[in-house]
Design an enzyme around this catalytic site. Sequence first.
Site, mmCIF file in Angstrom:
data_model
loop_
_atom_site.group_PDB
_atom_site.id
_atom_site.type_symbol
_atom_site.label_atom_id
_atom_site.label_comp_id
_atom_site.label_asym_id
_atom_site.label_seq_id
_atom_site.Cartn_x
_atom_site.Cartn_y
_atom_site.Cartn_z
ATOM 1 N N ALA A 282 -23.414 -96.096 44.239
ATOM 2 C CA ALA A 282 -24.545 -96.225 45.658
ATOM 3 C C ALA A 282 -23.590 -95.374 46.405
ATOM 4 C CB ALA A 282 -24.394 -97.372 46.042
ATOM 5 N N ASP A 349 -16.549 -91.796 40.817
ATOM 6 C CA ASP A 349 -16.106 -91.009 42.703
ATOM 7 C C ASP A 349 -15.398 -92.090 43.377
ATOM 8 O OD1 ASP A 349 -16.614 -90.018 44.787
ATOM 9 O OD2 ASP A 349 -19.071 -90.455 44.807
ATOM 10 N N CYS A 402 -13.686 -88.525 48.147
ATOM 11 C CA CYS A 402 -13.871 -87.417 49.430
ATOM 12 C C CYS A 402 -12.758 -87.451 49.083
ATOM 13 C CB CYS A 402 -15.535 -88.110 50.028
ATOM 14 S SG CYS A 402 -15.012 -89.406 50.020
#
Length: 467
Positions: A282, A349, A402
């Site tokens: 998501a 991720d 990130c």
Amino acid sequence: MAIHFRQGDVLAAKSEKSPDSDTLSGSDSRATATRIIAQVIFNRHSLDRTYSQIINNLPTTGSEPDRRLIQELAYGTVRWWTTLESITSNLLEQPLKRKNQDLAALIALGLYQLIHTDIPHHAAVSETVGAAPLIGKQWARGLVNAVLRRFIKERSSLDKIERSLSVKTAHPEWLITALNQAWPQYWRAIIDANNCRPLLTLRVNTQKTSREEYLCTLSSSSIQAVAITDCPSAIQLVSRHPVTSLPGFIEGVVSVQDCSAQLASLALSARPGMRVLDACAAPGGKTTHLLELCPELDELVALDIDPKRAGRIDESLKRLGLDAKVVIGDGIDTDKWWDGRLFDRILIDAPCSGTGVIAKHPDIRHLRRPSDISQLAAKQRLLLNALWPLLTENGYLLYTTCSVLPQENTLQIESFLNEHPDAFHRLPNTALQSGDRSIGLVQPYGYQRLQGVHHGDGFFYAGLAKK
């Protein structure tokens, strides 16, 4: 440096609104932004979530310019809170009581307008003073007016006050230290980038058009944009523009996605006939990009633990006319969702500190704690260990975050390789690190993009192949 966000661009200068209008007054907008700020700073709530909840629950929804103003003031004040709080303490005769924390947020919001926007001083002061009764502080109108006008009068002397690096840069000391240790050559560029208001980046759907053609489309609509050289499908808008009114957005010609995130799908190098897992998928940016890059995949499974966020994957797939198997489940607990078929490619991720996306999410600097880093690293390790057995022989797993902190990135991969003799480190798609393109700084394991050094967000990529 002030950003070009003018009062006249977003709402009428007068504070009263027409009874039949959905437009919020300037004071209404500032009161709404103040409530958002107070929830984030004093109650440690997520800025994105709080903004959405409060905007959606307004009795009057407001116009697009109203929402833009509220967002600008809320996000900007949270971004510079530490500095604004310090200046406020210089302007008050005595500290505000705890029960008046919302008033502290309102004063900081007023200072933000005077320092960081081009809103005329008289309008910023008047509308901020007018917001005091709307947050239940009628008695404080005079105080807010006096504090803001004192700042205007004494700004030159206030600018000369010696402040700590943490206050000047609006970053917590622990994060400054961590960035300095990890990136002694680049830490200041990272911090400066964190304090910039981010520009919107688009991903062109190359199944429907080329980047060059879409740039021409934007130009013909008087929308300024530029190509990002080190990412073949990325375009950056030069000025603000509502996303849903961009040419072709509804039809799936473009999507909003940072260029660093776009590079992850390219680095995975998925090919026709492959079965791919996008873990922690998501809101679906990488899922849809993978399908745009390779429509002939055998199957793409988009996994996310949050049902509400997984719903956003479905929305993106529908808008773009793409198909994937969306699964709600925990990547660590594979027994509850995996069907037993191995994957040729896995993209993780991983949940992380978000230290590469502070410009977009300024609340991270307030909500994140030093102890979070080791806890997140432990969760990332669990994800890697749980999903590695799902990869076929000669398969390829791409690990991304990130974050710009080595503990979550290159050190994480080093630890994994030491514990898994059937894994070897393989750099992502080398075509992304050639000519005028750079996926990032080469690390002992993987590549690291840094905000302020490369285009877009801070991002880490490491490839693991199975023997």
